[in-house]
Motif scaffolding. Structure first.
Motif, PDB file in Angstrom:
ATOM      1  N   GLU A  51       0.803  -1.218   0.000  1.00 21.64           N
ATOM      2  CA  GLU A  51       0.000   0.000   0.000  1.00 21.64           C
ATOM      3  C   GLU A  51       0.837   1.270   0.000  1.00 21.64           C
ATOM      4  N   TYR A  52       2.133   1.161   0.204  1.00 24.53           N
ATOM      5  CA  TYR A  52       3.002   2.329   0.182  1.00 24.53           C
ATOM      6  C   TYR A  52       3.817   2.345  -1.107  1.00 24.53           C
ATOM      7  N   SER A  53       3.908   3.523  -1.700  1.00 26.85           N
ATOM      8  CA  SER A  53       4.690   3.675  -2.929  1.00 26.85           C
ATOM      9  C   SER A  53       6.118   4.096  -2.623  1.00 26.85           C
TER      10      SER A  53
ATOM     11  N   HIS B 195       5.620   4.842  12.048  1.00 24.89           N
ATOM     12  CA  HIS B 195       5.667   4.703  10.591  1.00 24.89           C
ATOM     13  C   HIS B 195       7.143   4.834  10.203  1.00 24.89           C
ATOM     14  N   LEU B 196       7.815   3.694  10.059  1.00 30.90           N
ATOM     15  CA  LEU B 196       9.247   3.677   9.752  1.00 30.90           C
ATOM     16  C   LEU B 196       9.465   3.913   8.266  1.00 30.90           C
TER      17      LEU B 196
ATOM     18  N   ALA C 190       2.405  12.065  -1.455  1.00 36.31           N
ATOM     19  CA  ALA C 190       1.277  12.635  -0.712  1.00 36.31           C
ATOM     20  C   ALA C 190       0.898  11.772   0.483  1.00 36.31           C
ATOM     21  N   GLN C 191       1.023  10.448   0.321  1.00 41.63           N
ATOM     22  CA  GLN C 191       0.682   9.534   1.404  1.00 41.63           C
ATOM     23  C   GLN C 191       1.592   9.765   2.624  1.00 41.63           C
ATOM     24  N   LEU C 192       2.863   9.999   2.375  1.00 39.93           N
ATOM     25  CA  LEU C 192       3.804  10.260   3.463  1.00 39.93           C
ATOM     26  C   LEU C 192       3.529  11.618   4.106  1.00 39.93           C
ATOM     27  N   LEU C 193       3.227  12.606   3.304  1.00 38.44           N
ATOM     28  CA  LEU C 193       2.927  13.934   3.847  1.00 38.44           C
ATOM     29  C   LEU C 193       1.680  13.901   4.733  1.00 38.44           C
ATOM     30  N   ARG C 194       0.708  13.081   4.367  1.00 36.41           N
ATOM     31  CA  ARG C 194      -0.491  12.948   5.213  1.00 36.41           C
ATOM     32  C   ARG C 194      -0.132  12.301   6.540  1.00 36.41           C
ATOM     33  N   ARG C 195       0.737  11.285   6.497  1.00 39.21           N
ATOM     34  CA  ARG C 195       1.162  10.651   7.743  1.00 39.21           C
ATOM     35  C   ARG C 195       1.895  11.644   8.639  1.00 39.21           C
ATOM     36  N   LEU C 196       2.752  12.468   8.044  1.00 41.28           N
ATOM     37  CA  LEU C 196       3.493  13.455   8.819  1.00 41.28           C
ATOM     38  C   LEU C 196       2.551  14.506   9.410  1.00 41.28           C
ATOM     39  N   LYS C 197       1.535  14.878   8.658  1.00 43.09           N
ATOM     40  CA  LYS C 197       0.587  15.891   9.134  1.00 43.09           C
ATOM     41  C   LYS C 197      -0.131  15.425  10.389  1.00 43.09           C
ATOM     42  N   LYS C 198      -0.387  14.115  10.480  1.00 44.85           N
ATOM     43  CA  LYS C 198      -1.113  13.567  11.624  1.00 44.85           C
ATOM     44  C   LYS C 198      -0.188  13.142  12.760  1.00 44.85           C
ATOM     45  N   ALA C 199       1.114  13.185  12.532  1.00 41.26           N
ATOM     46  CA  ALA C 199       2.062  12.655  13.515  1.00 41.26           C
ATOM     47  C   ALA C 199       2.212  13.579  14.717  1.00 41.26           C
ATOM     48  N   ASP C 200       2.483  12.986  15.868  1.00 48.33           N
ATOM     49  CA  ASP C 200       2.787  13.768  17.066  1.00 48.33           C
ATOM     50  C   ASP C 200       4.222  14.281  17.025  1.00 48.33           C
ATOM     51  N   ALA C 201       5.082  13.614  16.267  1.00 47.46           N
ATOM     52  CA  ALA C 201       6.474  14.067  16.129  1.00 47.46           C
ATOM     53  C   ALA C 201       7.114  13.360  14.938  1.00 47.46           C
ATOM     54  N   LEU C 202       8.102  14.012  14.370  1.00 47.72           N
ATOM     55  CA  LEU C 202       8.984  13.403  13.371  1.00 47.72           C
ATOM     56  C   LEU C 202      10.268  13.004  14.081  1.00 47.72           C
ATOM     57  N   ILE C 203      10.683  11.757  13.893  1.00 44.38           N
ATOM     58  CA  ILE C 203      11.915  11.260  14.504  1.00 44.38           C
ATOM     59  C   ILE C 203      12.931  11.001  13.397  1.00 44.38           C
TER      60      ILE C 203
ATOM     61  N   THR D 102      19.773   1.855  -6.705  1.00 42.91           N
ATOM     62  CA  THR D 102      18.714   0.951  -6.252  1.00 42.91           C
ATOM     63  C   THR D 102      17.819   1.643  -5.231  1.00 42.91           C
ATOM     64  N   MET D 103      18.425   2.314  -4.261  1.00 41.51           N
ATOM     65  CA  MET D 103      17.630   2.963  -3.221  1.00 41.51           C
ATOM     66  C   MET D 103      16.819   4.129  -3.782  1.00 41.51           C
ATOM     67  N   ILE D 104      17.355   4.832  -4.768  1.00 39.13           N
ATOM     68  CA  ILE D 104      16.580   5.886  -5.432  1.00 39.13           C
ATOM     69  C   ILE D 104      15.352   5.291  -6.098  1.00 39.13           C
ATOM     70  N   SER D 105      15.533   4.110  -6.702  1.00 38.66           N
ATOM     71  CA  SER D 105      14.407   3.477  -7.402  1.00 38.66           C
ATOM     72  C   SER D 105      13.279   3.137  -6.435  1.00 38.66           C
ATOM     73  N   TRP D 106      13.600   2.886  -5.165  1.00 39.83           N
ATOM     74  CA  TRP D 106      12.547   2.606  -4.193  1.00 39.83           C
ATOM     75  C   TRP D 106      11.613   3.796  -4.038  1.00 39.83           C
ATOM     76  N   TRP D 107      12.116   4.990  -4.261  1.00 37.55           N
ATOM     77  CA  TRP D 107      11.292   6.191  -4.112  1.00 37.55           C
ATOM     78  C   TRP D 107      10.658   6.636  -5.425  1.00 37.55           C
ATOM     79  N   LEU D 108      11.243   6.241  -6.544  1.00 38.38           N
ATOM     80  CA  LEU D 108      10.722   6.676  -7.831  1.00 38.38           C
ATOM     81  C   LEU D 108       9.799   5.647  -8.455  1.00 38.38           C
ATOM     82  N   ASP D 109       9.989   4.363  -8.126  1.00 38.78           N
ATOM     83  CA  ASP D 109       9.137   3.314  -8.672  1.00 38.78           C
ATOM     84  C   ASP D 109       7.916   3.139  -7.795  1.00 38.78           C
ATOM     85  N   SER D 110       6.853   2.622  -8.396  1.00 36.40           N
ATOM     86  CA  SER D 110       5.599   2.513  -7.652  1.00 36.40           C
ATOM     87  C   SER D 110       5.563   1.301  -6.741  1.00 36.40           C
TER      88      SER D 110
END
Length: 266
Positions: free
Chosen positions: A19-21, A36-37, A53-66, A196-204
């Motif tokens: 469910e996470y891109s 949310h690691l 956008a999914q990550l930004l929504r999680r951050l918006k609802k978070a009590d803190a960013l670690i 490879t790690m960049i592809s984790w963020w650019l690929d769906s």
């Protein structure tokens, strides 16, 4: 690299739910604590901005960013003191020639590197390699998360901080000679690892990435830079009060033996 690519599915599919891109996993701890690691990359490409956008929504609802360290400022903790032998005295002849070739390819001054501790020489070479691949610090995942968190006034918690990371590097045996030697030995593998790690963020579908990434650290360095830090972070995360947290750590801390998610689940 082919064996790593052939073993592509099972581990990261467990690690990065479909469910996470982007590379992430949810951990629920006793006492109503939800983590949310996120597998961060400290330098990124321009097309990694804005964050999903999914990550930004999680951050918006978070009590803190670690984060590992708050790198949003401009000050560097790497103010060096002390004298170090010339690189020619610290490295074998073949290693020294390798550094000379890399400096010529990357446009780095050998004269600038010569008086620095070995760990800092390694980090400069690694950072310059990443820049040559098109990566920049202001597109890094943790950098973007930090700026977003501060804009929306989300509290930021550091697992280490720049000063503690600096102290860790200073305590490496032989002024970090092992880190420099590993950097030279795995130079081309490191470049593929970054891609490879960049592809984790650019690929769906990050779950289609490699299952087991190549280890570019010696066993002693891996223990200091990965295992021991994961163990310390586990203790800090287990001490959190109830709440929802977005936790951004280097992506390599989320896979392999002794990874942070497995420690937290254990």
């Amino acid at each position: 690299m082919a064996p790593f690519l052939n073993r592509a599915f099972s581990l990261l599919r467990r690690l990065f739910p479909a469910e996470y891109s982007y590379p992430a996993i949810d951990i629920r701890l006793p006492g109503n604590r939800f983590l949310h690691l996120v597998g961060s990359i400290h330098m990124g490409t321009q097309d990694m901005q804005p964050l999903p956008a999914q990550l930004l929504r999680r951050l918006k609802k978070a009590d803190a960013l670690i984060v590992e360290a708050d790198i949003s400022g401009t000050d560097s903790p790497f103010s060096m003191t002390g004298e170090y032998p010339p690189l020619a005295e610290r490295l074998s002849e073949s290693q020294y020639l390798h550094v000379e070739r890399l400096c010529e390819e990357l446009g780095v001054s050998m004269w600038t590197l010569n008086p620095l501790p070995s760990w800092q020489v390694a980090l400069i070479l690694q950072a310059t390699q990443a820049q040559r691949l098109g990566l920049r610090g202001n597109y890094g995942i943790d950098y973007q998360l930090l700026h977003t968190a501060k804009e929306q006034k989300t509290p930021v918690i550091e697992l280490e901080g720049p000063e503690e990371q600096f102290a860790l590097l200073q305590q490496l045996p032989d002024d970090g000679l092992g880190l420099l030697e590993d950097t030279l030995t795995h130079w081309h593998t490191n470049a593929r690892l970054l891609q490879t790690m960049i592809s984790w963020w650019l690929d769906s579908k990050p779950g289609l990435a490699v299952e087991q990434l190549p280890n570019t650290f010696s066993s002693d360095l891996y223990d200091v830079l990965m295992n021991q830090r994961n163990a310390r972070w586990k203790k800090q995360l287990l001490d959190l009060p109830a709440g929802n947290y977005v936790v951004a750590v280097g992506a390599l801390h989320l896979y392999g033996e002794g990874n942070l998610p497995e420690l937290l689940k254990g």
